[in-house]
Write a protein that holds these residues in place. Structure first.
Motif, PDB file in Angstrom:
ATOM      1  N   UNK A 568      35.131  42.865  21.971  1.00  8.16           N
ATOM      2  CA  UNK A 568      36.526  42.904  22.404  1.00  8.16           C
ATOM      3  C   UNK A 568      36.602  42.867  23.922  1.00  8.16           C
ATOM      4  N   UNK A 569      37.661  42.248  24.428  1.00 13.44           N
ATOM      5  CA  UNK A 569      37.966  42.353  25.855  1.00 13.44           C
ATOM      6  C   UNK A 569      39.482  42.364  26.021  1.00 13.44           C
ATOM      7  N   UNK A 570      39.920  42.940  27.110  1.00 10.25           N
ATOM      8  CA  UNK A 570      41.314  42.821  27.512  1.00 10.25           C
ATOM      9  C   UNK A 570      41.344  42.570  29.025  1.00 10.25           C
ATOM     10  N   UNK A 571      42.518  42.228  29.522  1.00 13.05           N
ATOM     11  CA  UNK A 571      42.640  41.776  30.906  1.00 13.05           C
ATOM     12  C   UNK A 571      43.648  42.640  31.651  1.00 13.05           C
ATOM     13  N   UNK A 572      43.330  42.932  32.906  1.00 17.62           N
ATOM     14  CA  UNK A 572      44.308  43.558  33.796  1.00 17.62           C
ATOM     15  C   UNK A 572      44.350  42.758  35.092  1.00 17.62           C
ATOM     16  N   UNK A 573      45.285  43.096  35.958  1.00 16.42           N
ATOM     17  CA  UNK A 573      45.475  42.371  37.212  1.00 16.42           C
ATOM     18  C   UNK A 573      45.211  43.295  38.387  1.00 16.42           C
ATOM     19  N   UNK A 574      44.404  42.840  39.323  1.00 15.80           N
ATOM     20  CA  UNK A 574      44.036  43.625  40.496  1.00 15.80           C
ATOM     21  C   UNK A 574      45.047  43.360  41.609  1.00 15.80           C
ATOM     22  N   UNK A 575      45.842  44.377  41.941  1.00 21.86           N
ATOM     23  CA  UNK A 575      46.844  44.229  42.991  1.00 21.86           C
ATOM     24  C   UNK A 575      46.213  44.132  44.375  1.00 21.86           C
ATOM     25  N   UNK A 576      44.969  44.570  44.488  1.00 22.41           N
ATOM     26  CA  UNK A 576      44.324  44.590  45.803  1.00 22.41           C
ATOM     27  C   UNK A 576      43.845  43.214  46.233  1.00 22.41           C
ATOM     28  N   UNK A 577      43.229  42.463  45.320  1.00 21.19           N
ATOM     29  CA  UNK A 577      42.689  41.157  45.706  1.00 21.19           C
ATOM     30  C   UNK A 577      43.300  39.995  44.937  1.00 21.19           C
ATOM     31  N   UNK A 578      44.247  40.285  44.037  1.00 24.66           N
ATOM     32  CA  UNK A 578      44.927  39.215  43.318  1.00 24.66           C
ATOM     33  C   UNK A 578      44.083  38.539  42.259  1.00 24.66           C
ATOM     34  N   UNK A 609      36.647  52.565  43.430  1.00 22.03           N
ATOM     35  CA  UNK A 609      36.431  51.912  44.729  1.00 22.03           C
ATOM     36  C   UNK A 609      37.728  51.544  45.429  1.00 22.03           C
ATOM     37  N   UNK A 610      38.836  52.171  45.010  1.00 21.95           N
ATOM     38  CA  UNK A 610      40.088  52.019  45.742  1.00 21.95           C
ATOM     39  C   UNK A 610      40.947  50.837  45.344  1.00 21.95           C
ATOM     40  N   UNK A 611      40.645  50.195  44.224  1.00 20.27           N
ATOM     41  CA  UNK A 611      41.469  49.080  43.758  1.00 20.27           C
ATOM     42  C   UNK A 611      42.620  49.616  42.903  1.00 20.27           C
ATOM     43  N   UNK A 612      43.669  48.831  42.784  1.00 25.38           N
ATOM     44  CA  UNK A 612      44.798  49.176  41.925  1.00 25.38           C
ATOM     45  C   UNK A 612      44.938  48.112  40.839  1.00 25.38           C
ATOM     46  N   UNK A 613      44.881  48.547  39.586  1.00 26.61           N
ATOM     47  CA  UNK A 613      44.950  47.624  38.455  1.00 26.61           C
ATOM     48  C   UNK A 613      46.254  47.815  37.703  1.00 26.61           C
ATOM     49  N   UNK A 614      46.827  46.702  37.309  1.00 26.02           N
ATOM     50  CA  UNK A 614      48.101  46.761  36.598  1.00 26.02           C
ATOM     51  C   UNK A 614      48.087  45.777  35.434  1.00 26.02           C
ATOM     52  N   UNK A 615      49.242  45.616  34.804  1.00 28.82           N
ATOM     53  CA  UNK A 615      49.387  44.838  33.570  1.00 28.82           C
ATOM     54  C   UNK A 615      48.675  43.483  33.631  1.00 28.82           C
ATOM     55  N   UNK A 616      47.928  43.169  32.559  1.00 28.92           N
ATOM     56  CA  UNK A 616      47.201  41.904  32.514  1.00 28.92           C
ATOM     57  C   UNK A 616      48.112  40.696  32.522  1.00 28.92           C
ATOM     58  N   UNK A 617      49.359  40.849  32.040  1.00 30.73           N
ATOM     59  CA  UNK A 617      50.273  39.716  31.967  1.00 30.73           C
ATOM     60  C   UNK A 617      50.695  39.208  33.335  1.00 30.73           C
ATOM     61  N   UNK A 618      50.475  40.009  34.377  1.00 31.06           N
ATOM     62  CA  UNK A 618      50.843  39.564  35.719  1.00 31.06           C
ATOM     63  C   UNK A 618      50.071  38.302  36.097  1.00 31.06           C
ATOM     64  N   UNK A 619      48.779  38.256  35.767  1.00 29.00           N
ATOM     65  CA  UNK A 619      47.942  37.111  36.140  1.00 29.00           C
ATOM     66  C   UNK A 619      47.519  36.259  34.951  1.00 29.00           C
ATOM     67  N   UNK A 620      47.378  36.858  33.780  1.00 27.50           N
ATOM     68  CA  UNK A 620      46.897  36.080  32.634  1.00 27.50           C
ATOM     69  C   UNK A 620      47.417  36.704  31.348  1.00 27.50           C
TER      70      UNK A 620
END
Length: 764
Positions: A568-578, A609-620
């Motif tokens: 299984x995998x799921x996806x999120x979006x990294x607000x720090x590096x896009x 490591x200081x990244x911010x992750x949000x909803x996977x639908x933002x990018x994919x």
């Protein structure tokens, strides 16, 4: 006849007492002119010695309207039928008497006895068989490349051809080299790479038998346009530049046949690059006492559903090859080329060959690895070494040896880890220890004696895996639950699950082995806004998100992604590096909490490591591309899309400005009509939903089956209507699967999901 046989130079070294042992097995035949000794494709159980006369060998044409192609003859003192009796298989050619001829017949028993009595003779027989095998294969290839030709022209061409053997990593030629000749793949696979002006290397494709390579440079009288390297042990027929030019000069129409091959390969290169199927698999046990025979037999049974496989370990190879300790023959030994030719024939004859290597670095292990399209390391995942292994996840010396052997990252085969579990295992545990200790391309959990698990592995190896991807889409994602229910009812095996946002949440429950009924119960909790919505001062988000985190922890507990039976995998979006982030390891609850973290509504999830992750639908929102790569661009891919669809239009009446206070006042004051305005949360959901809508059609083209429930009338926030939405998904799944019934049939035995349901607790 026996006296004449004894006088043959090849047999003259046999002592008289040995002839006494052989004579009872030997018989003799007289063949009239044109009489057939054996047909191509028939089973060969005898070795023939030509006592007098001439036996002609013919290659059967693939076109039934054409006469068989005469290859050459075997005369007095030479053998016939050597290839089939050595390989324990079928004849490559048809043999017929040109004139009255006499032959001595050595059945298999006599041949094996002869191997012990006269080993030097057997070397000659092996070399003769290898030469025949190559001439037949190369002749077939030349006929397909250049069209029909005379026997004289073919034999001149074959005599001018050099058979070359390449090991993994050997370079055939480099980009920019002068063209030295035509290379034709007889067996194995070649890796094609192009160097860009900036110096970077780009993978261009792979060449398989019976494809030519290097012909364009000679036809264009230019330099090599790519670097070609052997991706595994490969046999290549090489025709030098002068012989190639002579061949074309004799008959210009041969260029037309070759041009057709070039155009066809050019048109299919991208598909070939992405869909090439592995044919040789090397299993490397990480412990000497693992139940490899039991494992290999179970795997072989499931492989038969897709191809005719052959499983070889050192012991079975010795038995079939007919020589003790033949498996441990070293590269420099006189029998090495004969063994390679024997294995080459098996790889061409069977739908797949599974090599069982020794658990230590031996000549057999090395030979197997050099022929590998894919390497599978087998480990005992039981904590106490229950399966005969140590249960120790640390890197083994044999794995380090493999790393050294395949030091070139461009040509090394896929390396995967198979973790064996006892039959009573409910769920894998502590897989991360194995993964942290080694770098592998994929891993598989296999419960011994579990037919569904072994069937899943067989599909993965044969490029027949079935993956499913669930899109984001807010409350509309409950359509995925209906699809899940249909798949469960019809017992359709699913080998890989992926999703984004709401699709990740529903897909995770499916990967855990939860039944559709259990997820329905959980959905009633998720549909309750009070259970999930904890409003706060909207400085970082509208909701505190504690209730959401608690919900995810309660449902998924301490389960880890890498410990799921179904990958299984799921996806999120990294607000720090896009960049998108793929979650395929770690705590399942945290991955789900991250993939559904709608920006502005739920708090983003910080990383160490200081990244911010949000909803996977933002990018994919529909990660079909990720799943395609995970399946190696092979197999069947199902997509369930409830995002990026047209919305029902509304008549909004607030113009270009809007006061929140006026909206609130219109809702609480009974004598004024309510303002028609979009809701904040729905606007945020729709904003992520429409991102990338322009590439949706491209994504859909990558699917083998698209399920697209009509949920346009469902609000993105209408979570309380989960049963209605799921019913829409169920009907859409039924319609889609029934329209492709022949392609997506249910499995005859229980699916992997059903197997998981039997052993995993879903009362979380």
């Amino acid at each position: 006849m026996l006296r004449a046989l004894k006088r043959m130079p090849a047999l003259s070294g046999i002592e008289s007492d040995r002839w006494d042992q052989l004579a009872p097995f030997i018989s003799f035949m007289e063949l009239k002119p044109a009489e057939i000794l054996f047909h191509a494709g028939s089973l060969g159980l005898e070795l023939y010695f030509v006592i007098d006369g001439e036996i002609e060998l013919f290659i059967d044409s693939s076109n039934t309207q054409e006469e068989p192609f005469y290859l050459h003859s075997r005369c007095k003192g030479e053998t016939v039928g050597d290839f089939a009796v050595l390989n324990g298989g079928n004849h490559l050619v048809t043999a017929a008497a040109k004139k009255t001829s006499h032959v001595a017949v050595f059945p298999r028993e006599a041949f094996e006895l002869l191997s012990d009595i006269h080993p030097t003779l057997i070397e000659v027989v092996y070399d003769t068989a290898a030469d025949l095998s190559h001439r037949v294969m190369v002749a077939h290839i030349y006929l397909s490349l250049f069209g029909q030709m005379s026997t004289q022209a073919m034999n001149e061409l074959l005599d001018a051809t050099e058979i070359r053997h390449h090991r993994n990593g050997d370079v055939l030629f480099k980009q920019g080299d002068d063209p030295d000749g035509l290379h034709v793949v007889v067996s194995g696979r070649l890796h094609v790479e192009i160097c860009r002006p900036d110096g970077s290397q780009v993978f261009h494709g792979e060449i398989f038998a019976p494809e030519p390579v290097g012909e364009l440079a000679m036809l264009a009288d230019g330099l090599r346009s790519a670097t070609v390297t052997a991706a595994r042990e490969s046999t290549v027929a090489f025709l030098d530049h002068e012989s190639f030019v002579k061949l074309i000069a004799e008959r210009a129409d041969r260029l037309l046949s070759l041009a057709r091959v070039i155009v066809k390969r050019h048109n299919t290169m991208d598909a070939q690059r992405r869909r090439s199927r592995d044919r040789t698999f090397v299993i490397v046990p990480l412990d000497a006492r693992l139940p490899m025979r039991r494992f290999s037999q179970q795997l072989k049974r499931e492989l038969r559903e897709h191809a005719t496989p052959m499983v070889l370990d050192s012991r079975s190879f010795d038995k079939m090859y007919g020589r003790k300790e033949a498996a441990q023959t070293r590269v420099g030994d006189k029998f090495n080329s004969s063994i390679s030719n024997w294995l080459e024939d098996k790889e061409n004859s069977f739908g797949g060959v599974v090599y069982i290597a020794d658990p230590t670095w031996t000549p057999w292990t090395r030979r197997c690895l050099h022929r590998a399209d894919r390497v599978l390391f087998i480990g005992d995942a039981s904590q106490t070494g229950k399966l005969g292994g140590s249960g120790d996840p640390s890197l083994r010396p044999i794995e380090q040896d493999v790393e050294v052997l395949f030091s070139n990252p461009h040509t090394r085969p896929l390396r995967e880890l198979v973790l064996l579990h006892p039959v009573d295992t409910k769920q894998p545990e502590r897989t991360i220890r194995w993964l942290n200790a080694r770098d592998v391309d994929a891993f598989h959990h296999i419960r011994l004696d579990d037919k569904a698990h072994m069937a899943r592995l067989a599909r993965r190896l044969m490029g027949r895996s079935r993956g499913i991807v669930f899109s984001g889409g807010g409350a509309r994602g409950y359509a995925h639950l209906g699809v899940h229910k249909y798949i469960q009812e019809k017992n359709i095996p699913i080998d890989y699950i992926g999703g984004s946002s709401m699709g990740g949440l529903l897909g995770a429950s499916m990967a855990m082995g939860s039944s559709a009924d259990d997820i329905y119960e959980l959905s009633s909790h998720f549909a309750n806004k009070k259970a999930l919505f904890d409003y706060t001062l909207p400085l970082a988000s509208l909701l505190k998100s504690k209730k959401l985190s608690t919900f995810c922890e309660t449902v998924y507990q301490d389960d880890r992604i890498e410990d799921l039976w179904i990958p299984f995998f799921c996806v999120s979006s990294n607000l720090s590096d896009g960049q998108e982030v793929i979650h395929d390891r770690g705590l399942l609850w945290l991955a789900i909490r991250t993939t559904i973290s709608l920006p502005g509504i739920f708090t983003p999830v910080p990383t160490d490591d200081g990244q911010l992750l949000t909803d996977g639908a933002v990018l994919n929102t529909f990660p079909v591309d990720i799943m395609r790569r995970r399946l190696g661009w092979q197999g069947e891919l199902i997509g369930v899309n409830v995002s990026q669809i047209n919305e029902i239009r509304h008549d909004y009446d607030y113009g270009t400005t809007l006061s929140g206070w006026s909206v609130l006042w219109s809702r609480i004051y009974p004598f004024r009509p309510a303002r028609r305005v979009p809701r904040l949360v729905e606007t945020l959901l729709r904003a992520t939903d429409i991102k990338g809508i322009d590439r949706l059609q491209e994504v859909k083209r990558r699917l083998d089956l698209l399920i697209e429930p009509d949920v346009s009338e469902i609000s993105l926030l209408d979570f309380k209507s989960y049963e209605k939405i799921a019913a829409i998904g169920y009907d859409a799944a039924r319609e889609a699967f029934e329209s492709h019934a022949s392609e997506f049939s249910s499995d005859e035995h229980e699916s992997v999901m059903e197997s998981a349901l039997k052993t995993e607790s879903v009362t979380r």
